[in-house]
Design an enzyme around this catalytic site. Structure first.
Site, mmCIF file in Angstrom:
data_model
loop_
_atom_site.group_PDB
_atom_site.id
_atom_site.type_symbol
_atom_site.label_atom_id
_atom_site.label_comp_id
_atom_site.label_asym_id
_atom_site.label_seq_id
_atom_site.Cartn_x
_atom_site.Cartn_y
_atom_site.Cartn_z
ATOM 1 C CB SER A 12 -0.894 0.020 1.244
ATOM 2 O OG SER A 12 -0.092 0.065 2.401
ATOM 3 N N GLY A 93 5.282 -9.411 5.774
ATOM 4 C CA GLY A 93 6.063 -9.163 6.984
ATOM 5 C C GLY A 93 5.329 -9.779 8.172
ATOM 6 C CG ASP A 94 7.472 -10.799 11.770
ATOM 7 O OD1 ASP A 94 7.443 -9.561 11.610
ATOM 8 O OD2 ASP A 94 8.355 -11.395 12.410
ATOM 9 C CG ASP A 207 -25.223 28.192 14.502
ATOM 10 O OD1 ASP A 207 -24.360 28.862 13.908
ATOM 11 O OD2 ASP A 207 -25.805 27.210 13.979
#
Ligand code: SPV
Ligand code: MG
Length: 434
Positions: A12, A93-94, A207
């Protein structure tokens, strides 16, 4: 003669370093190496939006010696790709033995077992330099040009994106970092919503466009300091056209991706009050002019101006909402937001369906605070493109703060509030020191 084995690995990354080359060298010795490059959408779902788009990442791997073929892996899950290519060996990969990737590993093992495939794992190369590269990549993502352009890219890549409200650094970090993993997929918010309601509330004010733009920009700046995700800014009515053009330029320069302005005029009140308070809708002509002036003022092609239509809030009906939507896109609006304060989503769905009959391109934004039973999947199916969760972080934090304040008052000490508090360890995890 022994058949040459096929080997599969998926990446990726948007930057190849010696750690990647090492593992590729090992993998190619095992057989014919097929590399899967993860789609932009899959990378964005669990990590961050890739700096390089899929096609460029694919070319990068195609040019590595020893790589037999490069294919697209569309999901985090390896399921479809393994079914398609049936590689004899999968290399990884581990590091995926624990954490959210464990599910993916288990799934790979189960599928490999169905046809006698093998998993080969090499020690994950933890290296300070690689962490530094990732840190640098992240800081690039926060640069104005890169951050600004990412909203359009994500819309194209995903079709539907989500935004969560933030009004300061800490809420920004929550939007940035909250990720859940479920059934081999991952899910996180794509963007950040800078809400007028929540900015005002955090300052203890109503607001009503009382919190001025300088203060609103300060909130955005605080968020930007600690995040990389694209920002959608709630521009209220946009104010006077003469002022709006400056707002557009400032936000664009800061790296904000989109401003949403609503077709109201005079003293603006929050839409969720509906017709309980007096609110006036702007004329189509005036609001169209404001949009056109904003579009003329912006300097980049990335910045987006979204027209928010208040017809349903003000009980003016779908026909009025549609007339306005088409007029505003004609005036240059890059997106349309349709709002409603009804729990029942029918009028929103009705609007989207009718709008989409004439316009299949312009993104549609929805803010499901009232019609909150609708899932993102349904919105996507109906034709919406941006779902904004506009105020949930603000509204959830008050009850917690009030409960803590009351517990202290009742007990004349803080111990009883302890269980409600985030641990210092969790705070440190959320806010790492650079
Ligand atoms: C906001 O979040 O400030 C909005 C959305 O404008 S709403 O509160 O639903 O009007
Ligand atoms: Mg608002």
């Amino acid at each position: 003669m022994n058949k040459i084995k096929t080997v599969y690995m998926c990446f990726s990354t948007d930057m190849i370093h010696s750690g990647h080359i090492d593992i590729i060298r090992k993998a190619e010795k095992l057989g014919k190496l097929i590399i899967g490059v993860m789609s932009d959408e899959a990378v964005a779902s669990y990590k961050r939006f890739p700096l390089l788009p899929f096609e460029e990442r694919k070319t990068m791997f195609e040019n590595i010696k020893g790589v037999y073929k490069v294919v697209e892996q569309e999901t985090l899950s390896y399921k479809d790709i393994l079914k398609k290519y049936k590689p004899d060996i999968v290399v990884h990969g581990d590091d995926w033995k624990a954490g959210f990737q464990k599910y993916l590993r288990d799934e790979v093992c189960t599928i490999l077992a169905t046809y006698g495939g093998e998993l080969v794992e090499y020690p994950y190369s933890k290296n300070e330099r690689y962490d530094e590269i990732e840190r640098r990549t992240k800081s690039e993502l926060s640069l104005p040009d890169i951050r600004r352009s990412r909203l359009r890219k994500m819309l194209t890549a995903k079709g539907l994106i989500t935004a969560l409200e933030a009004h300061d650094g800490i809420t920004g970090l929550i939007c940035e970092k909250t990720v859940i993993s479920k059934n081999g997929g991952a899910h996180q918010f794509d963007a950040i919503w800078s809400s007028s309601l929540c900015d005002s509330t955090s300052e203890g004010k109503p607001d009503i466009e009382l919190v001025d733009m300088t203060s609103r920009f300060r909130h955005v700046n605080e968020i930007m300091e600690v995040t990389t995700k694209p920002i959608i800014f709630d521009g209220d009515t946009g104010g006077l056209t003469e002022h709006f053009v400056y707002t557009v330029r400032t936000l664009e320069r800061m790296g904000v991706s989109m401003i949403i302005i609503e077709d109201k005029t005079g003293l603006k009140k929050n839409s969720l009050f509906g017709t309980e308070v007096e609110q006036t809708q702007d004329s189509i002509e005036n609001f169209s002019e404001k949009i056109t002036a904003g579009k003329r003022a912006q300097k980049t092609k990335d910045f987006m101006i979204c027209a928010r239509i208040e017809s349903l809030i003000l009980d003016k009906g779908i026909a009025d909402a549609l007339t306005r939507a088409f007029a505003f896109t004609q005036a240059g609006a890059d997106a349309i937001m349709i709002h409603s304060r009804k729990k029942d989503p029918s009028e929103i769905f009705d609007f989207i369906e009718k709008f989409r009959k004439k316009d299949v391109i312009t993104p549609i934004v929805v803010v499901p605070t009232s019609f909150n039973t609708v899932t993102e999947e349904i919105f996507k199916e109906k034709g919406a493109n941006i779902v904004i969760y506009a105020n949930q972080l603000t509204r959830t934090s008050f009850p917690a703060m009030q409960a803590a304040a009351m517990a202290i008052l009742e007990n004349h000490r803080a111990k009883e509030a302890d269980d409600m508090c985030m641990s210092i360890k969790d705070i440190i995890t959320l806010i790492p020191e650079e």
